[in-house]
Design a protein around this motif. Structure first.
Motif, short mmCIF file in Angstrom:
data_model
loop_
_atom_site.label_atom_id
_atom_site.label_comp_id
_atom_site.label_asym_id
_atom_site.label_seq_id
_atom_site.Cartn_x
_atom_site.Cartn_y
_atom_site.Cartn_z
N GLU A 199 0.82 -1.11 -0.10
CA GLU A 199 0.15 0.07 0.04
C GLU A 199 0.84 1.27 -0.12
O GLU A 199 0.31 2.34 -0.11
CB GLU A 199 -0.85 0.04 0.95
CG GLU A 199 -0.05 0.40 2.61
CD GLU A 199 -1.04 0.30 3.60
OE1 GLU A 199 -1.83 1.27 4.09
OE2 GLU A 199 -1.30 -0.77 4.36
N TRP A 200 2.13 1.14 0.16
CA TRP A 200 3.03 2.15 0.26
C TRP A 200 3.71 2.76 -1.02
O TRP A 200 4.63 3.33 -1.19
CB TRP A 200 4.20 1.96 1.53
CG TRP A 200 3.53 1.61 2.74
CD1 TRP A 200 3.54 0.20 3.05
CD2 TRP A 200 2.71 2.28 3.46
NE1 TRP A 200 2.73 0.22 4.32
CE2 TRP A 200 2.42 1.50 4.70
CE3 TRP A 200 2.29 3.69 3.40
CZ2 TRP A 200 1.48 2.05 5.63
CZ3 TRP A 200 1.65 4.41 4.47
CH2 TRP A 200 1.06 3.05 5.65
N ALA B 156 9.80 16.50 4.88
CA ALA B 156 9.64 15.07 5.12
C ALA B 156 8.60 14.73 6.18
O ALA B 156 8.48 15.31 7.07
CB ALA B 156 10.90 14.45 5.28
N ASP B 157 7.84 13.65 5.93
CA ASP B 157 7.12 13.14 7.28
C ASP B 157 8.12 11.86 8.06
O ASP B 157 7.73 11.88 9.16
CB ASP B 157 5.81 12.47 6.58
CG ASP B 157 5.12 13.24 5.73
OD1 ASP B 157 4.52 14.40 6.52
OD2 ASP B 157 4.78 13.07 4.81
N VAL B 158 8.66 11.23 7.23
CA VAL B 158 9.51 10.22 7.68
C VAL B 158 10.94 10.40 7.41
O VAL B 158 11.38 10.90 6.18
CB VAL B 158 9.00 8.91 7.15
CG1 VAL B 158 9.70 7.58 7.68
CG2 VAL B 158 7.60 8.39 7.95
N ALA C 28 10.74 -1.15 10.22
CA ALA C 28 10.74 0.05 11.19
C ALA C 28 10.14 1.02 10.15
O ALA C 28 9.41 1.70 10.80
CB ALA C 28 12.13 0.35 11.61
N ILE C 29 10.62 1.08 8.96
CA ILE C 29 10.03 2.12 8.03
C ILE C 29 8.69 1.96 7.78
O ILE C 29 7.85 2.64 7.76
CB ILE C 29 10.84 1.96 6.67
CG1 ILE C 29 12.12 2.48 6.81
CG2 ILE C 29 10.13 2.86 5.51
CD1 ILE C 29 13.13 2.41 5.36
N ILE C 30 8.13 0.69 7.85
CA ILE C 30 6.54 0.35 7.57
C ILE C 30 5.82 0.91 8.74
O ILE C 30 4.96 1.60 8.74
CB ILE C 30 6.24 -1.00 7.41
CG1 ILE C 30 6.95 -1.56 6.04
CG2 ILE C 30 4.75 -1.28 7.46
CD1 ILE C 30 6.17 -0.74 4.92
N LYS C 31 6.38 0.69 9.92
CA LYS C 31 5.81 1.23 11.24
C LYS C 31 5.74 2.90 11.20
O LYS C 31 4.85 3.37 11.60
CB LYS C 31 6.62 0.74 12.40
CG LYS C 31 6.54 -0.72 12.88
CD LYS C 31 7.30 -0.97 14.04
CE LYS C 31 7.12 -2.50 14.23
NZ LYS C 31 7.95 -3.03 15.33
N GLU D 151 3.09 3.79 8.89
CA GLU D 151 1.90 3.52 9.52
C GLU D 151 1.54 4.94 10.47
O GLU D 151 0.27 5.49 10.48
CB GLU D 151 1.85 2.37 10.26
CG GLU D 151 1.72 1.35 9.09
CD GLU D 151 1.90 -0.04 9.91
OE1 GLU D 151 1.84 -1.16 9.21
OE2 GLU D 151 2.21 -0.05 11.00
N ALA D 152 2.45 5.08 11.15
CA ALA D 152 2.38 6.38 12.06
C ALA D 152 2.21 7.70 11.44
O ALA D 152 1.26 8.58 11.99
CB ALA D 152 3.55 6.48 13.26
N ALA D 153 2.79 7.95 10.39
CA ALA D 153 2.60 9.33 9.68
C ALA D 153 1.35 9.28 8.94
O ALA D 153 0.67 10.36 9.01
CB ALA D 153 3.73 9.31 8.65
#
Length: 236
Positions: free
Chosen positions: A53-54, A104-106, A220-223, A226-228
């Motif tokens: 989904e990313w 950036a968000d992440v 960790a990037i997926i987490k 998801e948080a962003a």
């Protein structure tokens, strides 16, 4: 009739909000030194995300060079800078300008190699630079999602003792810096990585090393994504 009209209006608004949430593009900055710039783990990460989904996540940064990854499709944007020290980036406020130009968000950060190899900097000074960099990230975006690496080993010289000292300090430092609205995830890029076998020149990962790095970053990037995404949904 009024009740039906109101219901339809609410339904339309909910559908619009859902569509906006789905279409809100997350912006991800790979940040670091040459182990972020002149490697191929970014290409491997981008390709892995295309089946999830990313797939629409926007990689951002001023760097756009193809690094012989034999990949013409991936989003090359990054903020990796060969030869740069964490201490200098922090003290010279270079990240401030980079984030102003590419919000950036992440963000992922793999830094410290050059501080150790080039100038044998004290681990406490490198950690202090990390603190400054995290504050600069949060000054730019108070809800920045941050992924920090315990850096990969080297296959040359006698530098790995200090690399291990830096890596040992990172989890405690990250726990002290962690915030609910701007969490920090620590990724162990050292364990299971061979400084000689997984680096092409003793410093930069070869294809096997790039794959190992990507696989370590990925959960960790997926987490962080998801948080962003949850933040963006809450803003609607």
């Amino acid at each position: 009739m009024v009740a039906i009209t109101t219901f339809l209006s609410l339904l339309a608004a909910a559908s619009t909000a859902a569509a906006q949430s789905q279409n809100a593009t997350l912006r991800y900055m790979p940040f670091g030194d040459s182990i972020t710039e002149i490697i191929c783990w970014r290409s491997k990460l981008w390709n892995k995300l295309q089946t999830t989904e990313w797939s629409s996540v926007d990689f951002v940064g001023s760097g756009k060079t193809e690094n012989n990854c034999r990949d013409t499709k991936y989003d090359r944007d990054n903020e990796g800078h060969s030869g740069f020290l964490a201490i200098n980036i922090a003290n010279q406020k270079q990240l401030v300008g980079w984030l102003q130009r590419n919000p950036a968000d992440v963000i992922t950060m793999h830094l410290g190699t050059n501080d150790i190899v080039q100038q044998n900097k004290n681990v406490n000074d490198i950690i202090a630079a990390f603190t400054t960099l995290v504050q600069q990230m949060r000054d730019h975006n108070p809800r920045m999602k941050i992924v920090v690496a315990q850096i990969i080993p080297l296959g040359l010289g006698n530098f790995n003792t200090k690399v291990q000292q830096l890596n040992a300090a990172i989890p405690t430092w990250a726990a002290q810096q962690n915030k609910t609205e701007s969490p920090i995830w620590v990724v162990d890029q050292y364990t299971g990585f061979s400084g000689s076998g997984d680096n092409r020149d003793g410093v930069h990962p070869n294809d096997a090393g790039d794959t190992k790095m990507m696989n370590k970053w990925y959960p960790a990037i997926i987490k962080a994504f998801e948080a962003a995404k949850a933040d963006k949904t809450a803003e609607l």
